[in-house]
Scaffold this motif. Sequence first.
Motif, mmCIF file in Angstrom:
data_model
loop_
_atom_site.group_PDB
_atom_site.id
_atom_site.type_symbol
_atom_site.label_atom_id
_atom_site.label_comp_id
_atom_site.label_asym_id
_atom_site.label_seq_id
_atom_site.Cartn_x
_atom_site.Cartn_y
_atom_site.Cartn_z
ATOM 1 N N THR A 1 0.591 -1.031 0.098
ATOM 2 C CA THR A 1 -0.072 0.057 0.039
ATOM 3 C C THR A 1 0.796 1.276 -0.174
ATOM 4 N N LYS A 2 2.020 1.085 0.639
ATOM 5 C CA LYS A 2 2.865 2.331 0.564
ATOM 6 C C LYS A 2 4.553 1.838 0.358
ATOM 7 N N VAL A 3 5.104 2.968 -0.222
ATOM 8 C CA VAL A 3 6.727 2.621 -0.114
ATOM 9 C C VAL A 3 7.141 3.801 0.243
ATOM 10 N N ASN A 4 8.409 4.020 0.813
ATOM 11 C CA ASN A 4 9.204 4.904 1.603
ATOM 12 C C ASN A 4 9.941 5.684 0.268
ATOM 13 N N GLU A 5 9.121 6.505 -0.355
ATOM 14 C CA GLU A 5 9.958 7.560 -1.608
ATOM 15 C C GLU A 5 10.959 8.183 -0.978
ATOM 16 N N ALA A 6 11.189 8.493 0.135
ATOM 17 C CA ALA A 6 12.459 9.424 0.654
ATOM 18 C C ALA A 6 13.647 8.623 0.347
ATOM 19 N N LEU A 7 13.451 7.106 0.053
ATOM 20 C CA LEU A 7 14.852 6.386 -0.183
ATOM 21 C C LEU A 7 14.876 6.755 -1.672
ATOM 22 N N LEU A 8 14.020 7.168 -2.447
ATOM 23 C CA LEU A 8 14.720 7.488 -3.761
ATOM 24 C C LEU A 8 15.805 8.359 -3.953
ATOM 25 N N ASP A 9 15.533 9.563 -3.030
ATOM 26 C CA ASP A 9 16.690 10.334 -3.033
ATOM 27 C C ASP A 9 17.832 10.134 -1.979
ATOM 28 N N SER A 10 17.479 9.557 -0.693
ATOM 29 C CA SER A 10 18.302 9.250 0.143
ATOM 30 C C SER A 10 18.242 7.707 0.581
ATOM 31 N N PRO A 11 19.108 6.915 -0.090
ATOM 32 C CA PRO A 11 18.834 5.614 0.351
ATOM 33 C C PRO A 11 19.660 5.230 1.199
#
Length: 128
Positions: A78-88
């Motif tokens: 239902t969700k993914v942590n999109e903050a990890l796209l820029d800050s893995p």
Amino acid sequence: MSTVKPGLGYTEEHEWAEAGSGSVKIGITDFAQNQLGDIVFVEFPQIGQAVEAGQPMGSIESVKTVSELYSPVTGTVTKVNEALLDSPELVNSDPYGEGWIAEVEVDGDAGEIVKKLLSADQYEAFSK
């Protein structure tokens, strides 16, 4: 020494699961991120994707290797942590907090499902 957070469920593949209201938040353990080294990319499962406990749902790329990410539960993403796209690197710095990876809606009581996984004490003994 790796940190193991009490109150979570753990897998032998080094994922953690935290029960919410009808859903389970998923990430990798402190032990896993230490073994992988600097995380440079996270391949998420798709929102709406059905995932099965023990099966791959994405991958994590570090400077050392690429590792499968396994779902500890069966359900729908239902969700993914999109903050990890820029800050893995959040997976390295805060694996149990800001470094979470996905949230999965489960069929049934999330708390009971997570209780069937390894406890913090069991995981700590396993990962030694």
